[in-house]
Design an enzyme around this catalytic site. Structure first.
Site, short mmCIF file in Angstrom:
data_model
loop_
_atom_site.label_atom_id
_atom_site.label_comp_id
_atom_site.label_asym_id
_atom_site.label_seq_id
_atom_site.Cartn_x
_atom_site.Cartn_y
_atom_site.Cartn_z
N TYR A 13 0.84 -1.21 0.00
CA TYR A 13 0.00 0.00 0.00
C TYR A 13 0.87 1.26 0.00
O TYR A 13 0.62 2.20 -0.73
CB TYR A 13 -0.92 0.01 1.23
CG TYR A 13 -1.98 1.08 1.17
CD1 TYR A 13 -3.27 0.78 0.72
CD2 TYR A 13 -1.71 2.39 1.56
CE1 TYR A 13 -4.25 1.75 0.65
CE2 TYR A 13 -2.68 3.37 1.49
CZ TYR A 13 -3.96 3.06 1.05
OH TYR A 13 -4.92 4.02 0.97
N PHE A 62 -7.89 18.60 -25.60
CA PHE A 62 -8.63 17.34 -25.76
C PHE A 62 -9.97 17.45 -25.02
O PHE A 62 -10.11 18.26 -24.10
CB PHE A 62 -7.80 16.18 -25.20
CG PHE A 62 -8.48 14.85 -25.38
CD1 PHE A 62 -8.72 14.34 -26.64
CD2 PHE A 62 -8.93 14.13 -24.28
CE1 PHE A 62 -9.38 13.13 -26.81
CE2 PHE A 62 -9.59 12.92 -24.44
CZ PHE A 62 -9.82 12.43 -25.71
N ASP A 63 -10.96 16.64 -25.41
CA ASP A 63 -12.31 16.83 -24.84
C ASP A 63 -12.42 16.63 -23.33
O ASP A 63 -13.17 17.35 -22.67
CB ASP A 63 -13.41 16.07 -25.61
CG ASP A 63 -13.10 14.62 -25.86
OD1 ASP A 63 -11.94 14.24 -25.66
OD2 ASP A 63 -13.99 13.87 -26.28
N ASP A 116 0.06 18.51 -21.90
CA ASP A 116 -0.80 17.34 -21.89
C ASP A 116 0.01 16.35 -22.70
O ASP A 116 0.07 16.41 -23.93
CB ASP A 116 -2.15 17.67 -22.55
CG ASP A 116 -3.03 16.43 -22.67
OD1 ASP A 116 -2.51 15.32 -22.50
OD2 ASP A 116 -4.23 16.59 -22.95
N ALA A 135 0.22 13.02 -23.25
CA ALA A 135 -0.19 11.65 -23.61
C ALA A 135 0.67 11.02 -24.71
O ALA A 135 1.03 9.86 -24.64
CB ALA A 135 -1.67 11.65 -24.02
N LYS A 183 -1.37 5.81 -23.58
CA LYS A 183 -0.90 6.08 -24.94
C LYS A 183 0.59 5.75 -25.05
O LYS A 183 0.95 4.59 -25.18
CB LYS A 183 -1.18 7.55 -25.32
CG LYS A 183 -2.63 7.81 -25.71
CD LYS A 183 -3.49 8.06 -24.51
CE LYS A 183 -4.85 8.62 -24.86
NZ LYS A 183 -5.70 8.72 -23.65
N HIS A 219 -21.68 12.06 -27.16
CA HIS A 219 -21.21 11.12 -28.18
C HIS A 219 -21.02 9.69 -27.68
O HIS A 219 -21.06 8.75 -28.46
CB HIS A 219 -19.92 11.63 -28.84
CG HIS A 219 -18.81 11.87 -27.87
ND1 HIS A 219 -18.81 12.92 -26.98
CD2 HIS A 219 -17.66 11.19 -27.64
CE1 HIS A 219 -17.70 12.87 -26.26
NE2 HIS A 219 -16.99 11.83 -26.63
N1 F0G Z 1 -5.28 14.12 -23.29
C1 F0G Z 1 -5.26 13.66 -24.54
C2 F0G Z 1 -4.51 14.41 -25.61
C3 F0G Z 1 -5.96 12.48 -24.86
O1 F0G Z 1 -5.95 12.03 -26.11
C4 F0G Z 1 -6.65 11.78 -23.83
C5 F0G Z 1 -7.41 10.57 -24.12
C6 F0G Z 1 -6.63 12.32 -22.53
C7 F0G Z 1 -5.93 13.49 -22.29
C8 F0G Z 1 -7.34 11.66 -21.38
O2 F0G Z 1 -6.69 10.52 -21.00
O3 F0G Z 1 -8.31 8.65 -21.47
O4 F0G Z 1 -6.36 8.35 -19.93
O5 F0G Z 1 -8.28 9.74 -19.25
N2 F0G Z 1 -7.65 10.17 -25.27
C9 F0G Z 1 -8.31 8.94 -25.66
C10 F0G Z 1 -8.55 8.97 -27.15
C11 F0G Z 1 -9.53 8.60 -24.90
O6 F0G Z 1 -9.25 8.05 -27.65
O7 F0G Z 1 -8.01 9.83 -27.85
P1 F0G Z 1 -7.46 9.25 -20.38
#
Ligand code: F0G
Length: 458
Positions: free
Chosen positions: A72, A124-125, A215, A217, A258, A450
């Site tokens: 833990y 990103f969304d 960001d 990823a 990613k 979506h």
């Molecule tokens: N930032 C970017 C640029 C992303 O593409 C994603 C996720 C996230 C943040 C959020 O990360 O999913 O680990 O919580 N992208 C995925 C996609 C879902 O299909 O492009 P997460």
């Protein structure tokens, strides 16, 4: 003779996938309300819904899974990950999280308040969602070239520094808690940001006293593009490019699903101790104790190993080469795509592909359904459904780009699969005029519609 390219790995484990008949797919997609998210994975042959958490781990990552430390507190796997983040990203502080959006939640809980502005390149969304959820505003400062899918530009993820400086000049410093550089920029088509742009944005932020975060990823894919497209970096190693990229920022949120080639995971990294302490409090509140942050110890270890593998040049060449290969095949069939192809996906320009279908009938979603019907291939709409309704007027927001994203999981499919996908789209393109109508919405959620929307054929 120059030798052809071959993948720098061999396959030790395989997972069967099943083809289906068009008749079956017609029934399945109707039952799914024409939403690709509602399909069961067994109903899909080639799954290009996302590159997130869908990669194939290496045998070394699986070894880390077996030897992960599930303590833990003070887990050895945590320290393995800490070592990689400290030395290879040169970030002194970090907390693990269960995925990228959880990292956003922690960082933004510490920094963003109501009425704030958060400039960046096409957030990103989930990033935008976490900003808007706090009644703050994401300001998109991406270069205009990104919105023209036919224009070749090596770094369509770049931030326009004039647009950024305008935000800084027109608003008080206290209203801008941070600037976010998304590398690569998913929303504009997996497009990279140049080192020069990172440097300039960082200098501008410093001048105005505003912290800048990645960001991150897809940071190693971004580093690959810097090496290949920015002359002065041609002879630099990916590892050194990554170190220089991070040297320009105050911290990063990461989705380890990613470029860390793990099935789950994320983290927030930063340089400032006081910020780290603030984030730590939210980590304990939302994710878990600081040495596991919502993950199993084995996952932390797999992320540590994956971060190292994700920076391997041969791997990146094969990974991004496969994306480019699919883009090239599609170009041969005349299919319009965002050019040049990005790091993790090919983005088909549905506005151009189905120009005879009105935007009110969801061109990209219509194309996504057709691709599924044609060959059991699942892509994802990055268009009007995703753009959602205006929170005030409740009218549909029609984005500049209406795209079908084909995101390629890492080390999962062969180029035969890419040929198959391209041929499916080639067939649809040849017969595109037979598609006469799109869809209408019958049911939708108030936000992030979506994922759960249900549609009806017109
Ligand atoms: N930032 C970017 C640029 C992303 O593409 C994603 C996720 C996230 C943040 C959020 O990360 O999913 O680990 O919580 N992208 C995925 C996609 C879902 O299909 O492009 P997460």
């Amino acid at each position: 003779m120059e030798l052809p390219f071959a993948e720098p790995y061999k396959i030790k484990v395989v997972e069967p996938i099943r083809r289906s008949k068009r008749q079956e797919r017609e029934q399945w997609i109707r039952e799914a309300g024409y939403s690709l998210f509602q399909l069961r994975s067994e109903q899909v042959f080639v799954d290009l819904l996302t590159d997130s958490g869908t990669g194939a781990m290496s045998h070394n990552q699986w070894a880390e899974i077996m030897t992960g430390d599930e303590s833990y507190a003070g887990s050895a796997s945590f320290f393995k990950l800490k070592d990689v983040i400290n030395t290879r990203l040169d970030m002194p502080y970090f907390v693990p999280t269960h995925q990228g959006r959880a990292a956003e939640n922690l960082l933004f809980s510490a920094l963003i308040k109501e009425g704030d502005l958060v400039p960046g390149n096409a957030h990103f969304d989930t990033t935008k969602g976490h900003i808007e959820f706090r009644r703050a505003t994401a300001v998109d400062c991406t270069i205009d070239e990104a919105a023209d899918t036919t224009m070749i530009h090596p770094f369509k993820g770049n931030i326009n520094t004039d647009k950024l400086e305008k935000v800084f000049k027109e608003n008080p410093r206290e209203k801008i808690p941070l600037c976010i550089i998304t590398i690569t920029c998913n929303t504009s088509g997996g497009q990279p940001v140049s080192m020069q742009n990172i440097r300039e944005v960082s200098a501008l932020c410093k001048k105005y006293g505003i912290p800048v975060f990645f960001d991150a990823a897809r940071f190693s894919e971004n580093a690959y593009f810097i090496k290949m497209r920015e002359k002065e970096y041609a002879t630099h190693s990916i590892e050194n490019i990554v170190l220089e990229m991070y040297s320009h920022v105050d911290g990063a949120t990461m989705s380890s699903k990613k470029d860390a080639i793990a099935n789950i995971g994320g983290f927030v990294a930063c340089r400032d101790k006081a910020l780290f302490e603030k984030i730590s409090m939210y980590c304990i509140l939302y994710e878990g104790y600081l040495t596991y942050g919502g993950l199993a110890g084995r996952d932390l270890a797999a992320v540590a190993q994956g971060l190292i593998e994700g920076m391997d040049f041969d791997y990146l060449e094969s990974r991004i080469g496969q994306v480019a290969y699919l883009g090239q095949k599609l170009a041969e069939y005349g299919v319009p795509c965002q050019l040049p192809t990005g790091g993790h996906a090919v983005f088909v320009d549905a506005k151009k592909f189905l120009s005879h279908i009105p935007k009110e009938e969801y061109q990209a979603q219509t194309l996504a359904v057709e691709l599924y019907l044609e060959g059991g291939v699942r892509g994802v709409e990055i268009g009007t459904l995703l753009a959602d309704r205006d929170p005030v007027t409740r009218e549909n927001r029609y984005p500049e780009l209406e795209l079908l994203r084909l995101a390629i999981p890492r080390r999962v499919y062969t180029n035969n699969h890419m040929d198959y996908v391209a041929a499916c789209l080639g067939n649809i393109y040849e017969n595109r005029h037979k598609i006469t109508r799109g869809f209408r919405i019958v049911k939708e959620a108030p936000i992030m519609r979506h994922f759960t929307v249900r549609l009806e054929r017109l």
